[in-house]
Design an enzyme around this catalytic site. Sequence first.
Site: not given
Ligand code: BV8
Ligand code: ZN
Length: 258
Positions: A79, A114, A116, A131, A139, A201, A225, A227
């Site tokens: 981070y 995001n 950022d 997020h 802490c 995505s 997007n 893609e």
């Molecule tokens: C939760 C912060 C309660 C940290 C992030 C239901 C079904 C399955 C799984 C789950 C579910 N419910 C919960 C889950 C589990 C999990 C989840 O979704 N897992 C996924 C992987 C399947 N969700 C969680 O854990 C959430 N918490 O639900 O709590 C709970 C817990 C457990 C079980 C039940 C309930 C918490 C999720 C948040 C995690 N933290 N970020 C950090 O940043 O370090 S997520 C992080 O990844 C980002 O914030 C963002 O959300 C994600 C990345 O996705 P995108 O932003 O879309 O980026 P990506 O690279 O994937 O795609 C970019 C896109 O842009 C691409 O399509 C590309 O083509 C396009 N692109 C690129 N360049 C351009 C462009 N488009 C236009 N112009 C350009 N120039």
């Molecule tokens: Zn503390």
Amino acid sequence: MSAGPVAFPAQLVTLLRGSSRLVALTGAGVSQESGLRTFRDAHPSTGSGRAGLWSQHKPEDLASPEAFRRDPKLVWDWYAWRREAVKAVRPNPGHYALAEMEQHVPGFTLITQNVDGLHRMAGSQNVLELHGNIQRVRCAECYTFTEVWDDDTESVPRCRVCGGLLRPDVVWFGESLPRDQLEAAVEAARACEVFFSIGTSGVVQPAASLAFAAHNRGAVVVEINAEPTPLTQKADHVFHGRSGEILPRLVEAVWKIT
Ligand code: BV8
Ligand code: ZN
């Protein structure tokens, strides 16, 4: 991937001109043209030095409480590295176009995945950070926030109140989202006339379900997007290209050219 002239259907332009409740959900793609890696291509394949350490891990493995328990220093340094990367970049025309849309449409809500902070830096006001934000540190035990911490120590800096480890104020996988931000996001998605899904995505939940909640309430869904995504089939309008090129043209077409 530079988009040729983008044609915006007259029906969409008219709808946007007449709308008062718009929502935009953004992901890492909207910051890609600022020079920030998306989650998809978060790590350099052949990392040099410290960065190499992270290339052995999938982002979702590092962004988890388990990873922090296992190796807090590795996660803290990841981070710290991302925080420096964010400090080195500026918002791009996509961020500024979204800030401008808010000026034209009072009922505009920006929901971002995001961490950022570039949307606010571009002037967006009504921003819901689902997020968290990488510039905030708190802490892990007593939740006390701190502005000052020592980054170059052998171990992870500690909380001055309870001595607990400090961590970024972001939502890790398996952690629930900030209730106030999530509730406001769900409410805005359900009440909007047009829902934009931009640079995401559409994989991470619950953020990825917001577009479907809006669609099920009769909103027109627009995907911008690079893609196709799981939302593409459901979207009413799809623009595949770079958000930093498409969004300024959309603002021009809808709110500048009368
Ligand atoms: C939760 C912060 C309660 C940290 C992030 C239901 C079904 C399955 C799984 C789950 C579910 N419910 C919960 C889950 C589990 C999990 C989840 O979704 N897992 C996924 C992987 C399947 N969700 C969680 O854990 C959430 N918490 O639900 O709590 C709970 C817990 C457990 C079980 C039940 C309930 C918490 C999720 C948040 C995690 N933290 N970020 C950090 O940043 O370090 S997520 C992080 O990844 C980002 O914030 C963002 O959300 C994600 C990345 O996705 P995108 O932003 O879309 O980026 P990506 O690279 O994937 O795609 C970019 C896109 O842009 C691409 O399509 C590309 O083509 C396009 N692109 C690129 N360049 C351009 C462009 N488009 C236009 N112009 C350009 N120039
Ligand atoms: Zn503390």
